[in-house]
Design a protein around this motif. Structure first.
Motif, mmCIF file in Angstrom:
data_model
loop_
_atom_site.group_PDB
_atom_site.id
_atom_site.type_symbol
_atom_site.label_atom_id
_atom_site.label_comp_id
_atom_site.label_asym_id
_atom_site.label_seq_id
_atom_site.Cartn_x
_atom_site.Cartn_y
_atom_site.Cartn_z
ATOM 1 N N ILE A 354 0.830 -1.225 0.064
ATOM 2 C CA ILE A 354 -0.013 -0.146 0.154
ATOM 3 C C ILE A 354 0.950 1.128 0.057
ATOM 4 O O ILE A 354 1.708 1.369 0.978
ATOM 5 C CB ILE A 354 -1.204 0.099 1.289
ATOM 6 N N GLN A 355 0.933 1.968 -0.984
ATOM 7 C CA GLN A 355 1.676 3.222 -1.175
ATOM 8 C C GLN A 355 1.192 4.414 -0.726
ATOM 9 O O GLN A 355 -0.145 4.541 -0.939
ATOM 10 C CB GLN A 355 2.090 3.182 -2.742
ATOM 11 N N LEU A 372 -4.008 -2.882 7.255
ATOM 12 C CA LEU A 372 -4.397 -4.054 8.100
ATOM 13 C C LEU A 372 -4.396 -5.411 7.463
ATOM 14 O O LEU A 372 -4.865 -6.318 8.161
ATOM 15 C CB LEU A 372 -6.079 -3.420 8.117
ATOM 16 N N VAL A 373 -3.680 -5.490 6.448
ATOM 17 C CA VAL A 373 -3.241 -6.850 5.954
ATOM 18 C C VAL A 373 -1.715 -6.865 5.690
ATOM 19 O O VAL A 373 -0.956 -5.890 5.228
ATOM 20 C CB VAL A 373 -4.153 -6.725 4.492
ATOM 21 N N ALA A 374 -1.238 -7.979 5.721
ATOM 22 C CA ALA A 374 0.310 -8.391 5.359
ATOM 23 C C ALA A 374 0.352 -8.531 3.887
ATOM 24 O O ALA A 374 -0.853 -8.734 3.238
ATOM 25 C CB ALA A 374 0.576 -9.676 6.085
ATOM 26 N N ASP A 387 -12.626 -7.127 6.951
ATOM 27 C CA ASP A 387 -12.005 -7.336 5.548
ATOM 28 C C ASP A 387 -11.525 -6.006 4.876
ATOM 29 O O ASP A 387 -11.005 -5.812 3.752
ATOM 30 C CB ASP A 387 -13.084 -7.747 4.558
ATOM 31 N N ARG A 388 -11.288 -5.037 5.778
ATOM 32 C CA ARG A 388 -10.689 -3.757 5.367
ATOM 33 C C ARG A 388 -9.428 -3.819 5.406
ATOM 34 O O ARG A 388 -8.937 -4.464 5.974
ATOM 35 C CB ARG A 388 -11.277 -2.511 6.344
ATOM 36 N N VAL A 389 -8.566 -3.101 4.468
ATOM 37 C CA VAL A 389 -7.093 -3.267 4.175
ATOM 38 C C VAL A 389 -6.362 -2.152 4.547
ATOM 39 O O VAL A 389 -5.017 -2.298 4.764
ATOM 40 C CB VAL A 389 -7.066 -3.388 2.664
ATOM 41 N N ALA A 390 -6.724 -0.791 5.110
ATOM 42 C CA ALA A 390 -5.861 0.054 5.835
ATOM 43 C C ALA A 390 -6.686 0.992 6.473
ATOM 44 O O ALA A 390 -8.086 1.210 6.013
ATOM 45 C CB ALA A 390 -5.198 0.748 4.569
ATOM 46 N N PHE A 415 -3.030 0.773 -3.892
ATOM 47 C CA PHE A 415 -2.765 -0.365 -3.609
ATOM 48 C C PHE A 415 -2.192 -1.361 -4.754
ATOM 49 O O PHE A 415 -3.070 -1.316 -5.908
ATOM 50 C CB PHE A 415 -4.230 -0.954 -3.356
ATOM 51 N N VAL A 416 -1.344 -1.647 -4.482
ATOM 52 C CA VAL A 416 -0.396 -2.638 -5.651
ATOM 53 C C VAL A 416 -0.717 -4.071 -5.139
ATOM 54 O O VAL A 416 -0.325 -4.488 -4.238
ATOM 55 C CB VAL A 416 1.136 -2.227 -5.658
ATOM 56 N N TYR A 417 -1.350 -4.821 -6.375
ATOM 57 C CA TYR A 417 -1.427 -6.037 -6.098
ATOM 58 C C TYR A 417 -0.384 -7.038 -6.743
ATOM 59 O O TYR A 417 0.186 -6.622 -7.628
ATOM 60 C CB TYR A 417 -2.747 -6.474 -6.869
ATOM 61 N N GLN A 418 -0.053 -8.325 -6.217
ATOM 62 C CA GLN A 418 1.196 -9.075 -6.579
ATOM 63 C C GLN A 418 0.885 -9.276 -8.286
ATOM 64 O O GLN A 418 2.021 -9.486 -8.761
ATOM 65 C CB GLN A 418 1.318 -10.213 -5.856
#
Length: 421
Positions: A354-355, A372-374, A387-390, A415-418
């Protein structure tokens, strides 16, 4: 030397109770899935784990055995999970804690609403349909739109507002699925069937309160912001942007709710809807608010409810925050404003990074900016607050400014996804 039995988890609160009462010894009794919620295992005199399938009677018998080896004078649960076990243990050993019946009713949204209806504190009817066919019949009786959700859910898990028979069937299946997701860090405290209730239109708030000997100190009214698609909360601000009269309406209503339920001590978090007919209960909890709301309360009032919670649990004592209660009921006790905003996943995928969070931490009004997620976590459409992420938490002179800053800063994150990197 005094000793207390801590039932379940509590993370920071278990450490805080030892910090605030240095001569206090602690024992922990928890379910196996809650072990991650128990910090610093080695500082406790004893830590016991029971399987998920353990009955309440097995918890009580285990607590009796612990009492013979490590005598304790008080018992508490510093998290919502397994409050029923703490209540049963306290009742068995004649110690102060919430009554077992109170914990049961508060965790059963349908029964709580029925009990409050008997004293004219809710106008909302609810039912517990056993299957999809009964759910459709219930919805028709109650009148559309209706709300369908797990009867023992938390964190907005499984909540849907529906307006047709076909939507009822889908929502009933969804709530049934979420209702089986139970445990220490799950969507529901216990496996819960779906409930259905009348929909109340209005603005949503929560009331953060603290009770001592049956008297309720209202700390704050929090304004809530809901994602209309998922019904998951995406933001909060303290104080709520309401008039003094509305603040008093809400706080007096919640005071009456807490009294009617028989709540005598501890932190509570009560969610209400302010409709055209006045305040209406959504649900209440025998715990502090989640989502960092108590940090917002501290920043907006100067009162740290976590400290009051552990002090009361450890010693039975309570120090009032010092404001005039009549003034606080109308919202005159706030010294500033604070807001928090959350991000949900933009799509399904595995988060790489997360930038923008580090840049936000350099801003003077930002108190927290956190993922909020690794890395590598699979995320997708939000079904609950888990389920929230930041999140980004800020302070400001007034609530409008706090909301604008918090929501605006969230928009700066990317948000950058793999699979994209």
């Amino acid at each position: 030397m005094a000793r207390i039995l801590l039932v379940g988890g509590g993370r920071g609160l278990q450490n805080l109770i030892r910090e605030r009462t240095p001569n206090l010894r602690t024992i922990v009794l928890a379910r196996t899935s809650a072990i991650g919620l128990v910090p610093d295992l080695e500082v406790n005199d004893f830590v016991g784990l029971l399987p998920e399938s353990a009955s309440t009677e097995e918890w009580v018998q285990t607590a009796r055995a612990i009492q013979t080896l490590w005598p304790y004078e008080r018992v508490t649960a510093l998290a919502e999970i397994d409050q029923d076990k703490a209540a049963a243990i306290a009742a068995d050993q004649n110690m102060e804690y919430h009554a077992p019946d109170l914990v049961r009713v508060v965790n059963d949204k349908h029964e709580m609403r029925q009990r409050l209806a008997k004293v004219s504190l809710t106008r909302v009817d609810s039912e517990l349909p056993r299957d999809e066919h009964e759910a459709v019949e219930s919805a028709r009786r109650l009148g559309y739109p209706v709300v369908i959700k797990p009867n023992g859910g938390r964190g907005s898990a499984g909540v849907r507002i529906v307006e047709s028979d076909s939507a009822v069937i889908d929502a009933f299946r969804y709530a049934s699925e979420i209702g089986t997701d139970s445990g220490a860090e799950k969507a529901c405290l216990i496996s819960s069937p779906p409930m259905i209730e009348q929909f109340v239109n209005g603005r949503e708030f929560s009331v953060e309160a603290f009770s001592h000997e049956g008297n309720h100190v209202i700390a704050a009214v929090t304004e809530k912001f809901i994602d209309q698609a998922s019904k998951v909360e995406i933001g909060h601000v303290v104080p709520a942007r309401i008039s003094g009269l509305e603040h008093e309406q809400i706080t007096e209503f919640v005071d009456a709710i807490l009294t009617a339920l028989g709540i005598r001590f501890g932190a509570t978090h009560t969610e209400v809807m302010l409709s055209e007919h006045g305040p209406e209960l959504i649900e209440t909890h025998l715990r502090k608010a989640g989502d960092e709301i108590l940090e917002l309360v501290r920043d907006a009032t100067g009162w740290t409810i976590d400290e009051a919670t552990v002090d009361q649990a450890a010693t039975g004592r309570f120090i009032h925050p010092g404001w005039d209660e009549a003034v606080a009921r109308t919202g005159g006790h706030y010294t500033g404003a604070a807001a928090i905003w959350f991000a949900q996943a933009e799509k399904t995928g595995r988060i790489d990074r997360i930038q923008g969070l580090d840049e936000l931490l350099s801003q003077t009004e930002v108190r927290e900016a956190k993922a909020l997620v690794a890395k590598g976590t699979l995320v997708g459409a939000a079904r609950s607050s888990l389920d929230r992420v930041a999140r980004v938490r800020v302070v400001a002179q007034d609530s409008d400014t706090a909301v604008a800053i918090a929501s605006g800063y969230m928009e700066t994150l990317s948000f950058v996804y793999q699979e994209d990197s």
